[in-house]
Design an enzyme around this catalytic site. Structure first.
Site, PDB file in Angstrom:
ATOM      1  NE  ARG A  64      -2.567   0.568   3.699  1.00 48.29           N
ATOM      2  CZ  ARG A  64      -1.873   1.429   4.699  1.00 48.29           C
ATOM      3  NH1 ARG A  64      -1.313   2.651   4.401  1.00 48.29           N
ATOM      4  NH2 ARG A  64      -1.891   0.984   5.875  1.00 48.29           N
ATOM      5  CG  HIS A 123      -6.213   2.262   6.466  1.00 43.76           C
ATOM      6  ND1 HIS A 123      -6.483   1.122   6.134  1.00 43.76           N
ATOM      7  CD2 HIS A 123      -7.406   2.625   7.060  1.00 43.76           C
ATOM      8  CE1 HIS A 123      -7.732   0.679   6.247  1.00 43.76           C
ATOM      9  NE2 HIS A 123      -8.244   1.553   6.983  1.00 43.76           N
ATOM     10  CE1 TYR A 169       1.110   2.333   8.485  1.00 44.02           C
ATOM     11  CE2 TYR A 169      -0.051   3.984   9.540  1.00 44.02           C
ATOM     12  CZ  TYR A 169      -0.065   3.093   8.501  1.00 44.02           C
ATOM     13  OH  TYR A 169      -0.699   3.334   7.647  1.00 44.02           O
TER      14      TYR A 169
HETATM   15  C1  LIG Z   1     -14.266  -6.731  12.200  1.00 48.39           C
HETATM   16  C2  LIG Z   1     -13.669  -5.477  11.738  1.00 48.39           C
HETATM   17  N1  LIG Z   1     -12.636  -5.357  12.714  1.00 48.39           N
HETATM   18  C3  LIG Z   1     -11.706  -4.150  12.771  1.00 48.39           C
HETATM   19  C4  LIG Z   1     -12.123  -3.227  11.935  1.00 48.39           C
HETATM   20  C5  LIG Z   1     -11.287  -1.889  11.627  1.00 48.39           C
HETATM   21  N2  LIG Z   1     -10.369  -2.153  10.586  1.00 48.39           N
HETATM   22  C6  LIG Z   1     -10.556  -1.491   9.329  1.00 48.39           C
HETATM   23  S1  LIG Z   1      -9.795  -1.719   8.189  1.00 48.39           S
HETATM   24  C7  LIG Z   1      -8.506  -2.377   9.057  1.00 48.39           C
HETATM   25  C8  LIG Z   1      -7.295  -3.062   8.615  1.00 48.39           C
HETATM   26  C9  LIG Z   1      -7.543  -4.093   7.440  1.00 48.39           C
HETATM   27  O1  LIG Z   1      -6.527  -4.260   6.900  1.00 48.39           O
HETATM   28  P1  LIG Z   1      -6.112  -5.228   5.904  1.00 48.39           P
HETATM   29  O2  LIG Z   1      -7.206  -6.584   5.989  1.00 48.39           O
HETATM   30  O3  LIG Z   1      -4.890  -5.656   5.683  1.00 48.39           O
HETATM   31  O4  LIG Z   1      -6.940  -4.591   4.719  1.00 48.39           O
HETATM   32  P2  LIG Z   1      -6.077  -3.168   3.779  1.00 48.39           P
HETATM   33  O5  LIG Z   1      -6.833  -2.151   4.630  1.00 48.39           O
HETATM   34  O6  LIG Z   1      -4.711  -3.238   4.045  1.00 48.39           O
HETATM   35  O7  LIG Z   1      -6.610  -3.399   2.384  1.00 48.39           O
HETATM   36  C10 LIG Z   1      -9.067  -2.495  10.394  1.00 48.39           C
HETATM   37  C11 LIG Z   1      -8.539  -3.521  11.360  1.00 48.39           C
HETATM   38  C12 LIG Z   1     -12.928  -3.397  10.839  1.00 48.39           C
HETATM   39  N3  LIG Z   1     -13.169  -2.521   9.744  1.00 48.39           N
HETATM   40  N4  LIG Z   1     -13.567  -4.738  10.887  1.00 48.39           N
END
Ligand SMILES: Cc1ncc(C[n+]2csc(CCOP(=O)(O)OP(=O)(O)O)c2C)c(N)n1
Length: 347
Positions: free
Chosen positions: A244, A248, A257
């Site tokens: 990425r 975010h 981070y």
């Molecule tokens: C069940 C749940 N727990 C926590 C969150 C908060 N949250 C939103 S995005 C994220 C990180 C997701 O990372 P990843 O799966 O690697 O996807 P990326 O954003 O890198 O595409 C978190 C923890 C959420 N949306 N849903």
């Protein structure tokens, strides 16, 4: 698996590269996806779009995920997969409706065969398996492409979906875009496994690790995974090794981070630069063709700018309207708090 390296040179001939016209069409998709990411980012800064999780740097995964599907197949995206949905043919304006702050999905999931974007992590995966399983019971040859991030592989839903799909040979391709971070949580704090693909072993699911910035390799791997699912041989887990590049979302400060030096290491691995270098070197991409692609992408961006904000502003009270048929005291309390706060802001 990698077929084309960072300079655009072919580094493997087995399996063979996709045909030049497939790669050119893929490059068109990458140009559109990058332009869409840039445009949506600009709209956020102008306050015309509520939030945008950019897939800048991950466009090859997005384009390949859509490119390998038949019209009758299904795509199950996350919030970061706007470019994949657009690559599937959904008008970007319709895709952005939800990220504009509306609780409605802006497109018709049944007509487009694209599930609504999922913000809760991994909840779309059991749904994807359910659709695949149902299609199989009905004797249809539908395949389901289910996308998620590296962070989502820590969720129970990911494991339940993988297990069910494996046991019932559901026609599902799980594509994990390993972009190394779950917001601020690095991969090393997310999983102790050697790779995310390794998670397929325990479930009896064949898994492949692919260079997620190599469009050619992604198309080859995902095409085979889709064909396998269509033959009734069950799910495949594909881990795409990518990064990425941007924050975010607009609400995130990545300097807290990760280092800029780390990001700089990934910049030359850009999927667009790589495919462009390859297509120019092989004479497939001419300057005229490139100018046409850029002009068409500009047209798409202008369409997005012109149409943004056309949807009606959602009523914040609707947030509570469809949670329970009889609202709990807590919900009623929250709704009253929000109403009071909005009154104060408006006064
Ligand atoms: C069940 C749940 N727990 C926590 C969150 C908060 N949250 C939103 S995005 C994220 C990180 C997701 O990372 P990843 O799966 O690697 O996807 P990326 O954003 O890198 O595409 C978190 C923890 C959420 N949306 N849903």
């Amino acid at each position: 698996m990698r077929l084309i390296d960072e300079t655009g040179a072919v580094v493997a001939d087995d399996p063979p590269l996709p045909a030049p016209e497939v790669l050119l069409e893929g490059y068109r998709g990458l140009v559109f996806a990058r332009r869409l990411n840039d445009q949506a980012g600009a709209l956020v800064r102008q306050g015309r779009l509520a939030v945008y999780p950019s897939s800048h740097g991950q466009e090859a995964c997005q384009v390949a995920a859509a490119a390998v599907l038949a019209e009758t197949d299904w795509l199950f995206p996350t919030y970061r997969d706007v470019a994949a949905i657009a690559a599937r043919g959904v008008d970007p304006l319709d895709v952005l409706v939800m990220l504009g702050g509306d609780w409605h999905c802006g497109y018709d999931p049944v007509a487009t065969r694209v599930a609504p974007q999922a913000t809760p992590l991994a909840t779309q995966l059991p749904h994807a398996v359910g659709v695949g399983h149902a299609a199989r019971l009905k004797g249809e040859d539908t395949v389901v492409m289910a996308l998620c991030g590296d962070g989502a592989t820590s969720e129970g839903d990911f494991h339940e979906a993988l297990n069910f799909a494996a046991v019932f040979a559901s026609p599902v391709v799980f594509l994990v875009q390993n972009n190394k971070y779950a917001i601020s949580v690095p991969l090393a704090r997310q999983s102790a496994a050697e790779s995310l693909a390794a998670k397929g072993v325990g479930y009896g699911v064949p898994a492949v690790r692919v260079d997620g910035n190599d469009l050619a390799a992604l198309i080859v791997v995902l095409t085979e995974a889709v064909a396998r699912a269509r033959r009734g041989e069950g799910p495949t887990l594909v881990e795409a090794d990518t990064y990425r590049i941007q924050a975010h979302t607009n609400a995130d400060d990545p300097s807290r981070y990760r280092t800029e030096a780390e990001v700089d290491e990934w910049r030359p691995r850009d999927p667009l630069l790589r495919m462009r270098a390859h297509l120019v070197a092989t004479g497939v991409l001419t300057p005229e063709r490139e100018a046409e692609l850029a002009a068409a992408a500009e047209e798409m961006a202008a369409h997005v700018r012109a149409g943004m904000g056309r949807e009606s502003a959602p009523d914040p009270a609707e947030l509570f309207a469809h949670v329970y048929s009889t609202p709990t005291p807590q919900l009623r309390e929250q709704a009253a708090l929000l109403a009071a706060e909005l009154n104060e802001v408006q006064a």
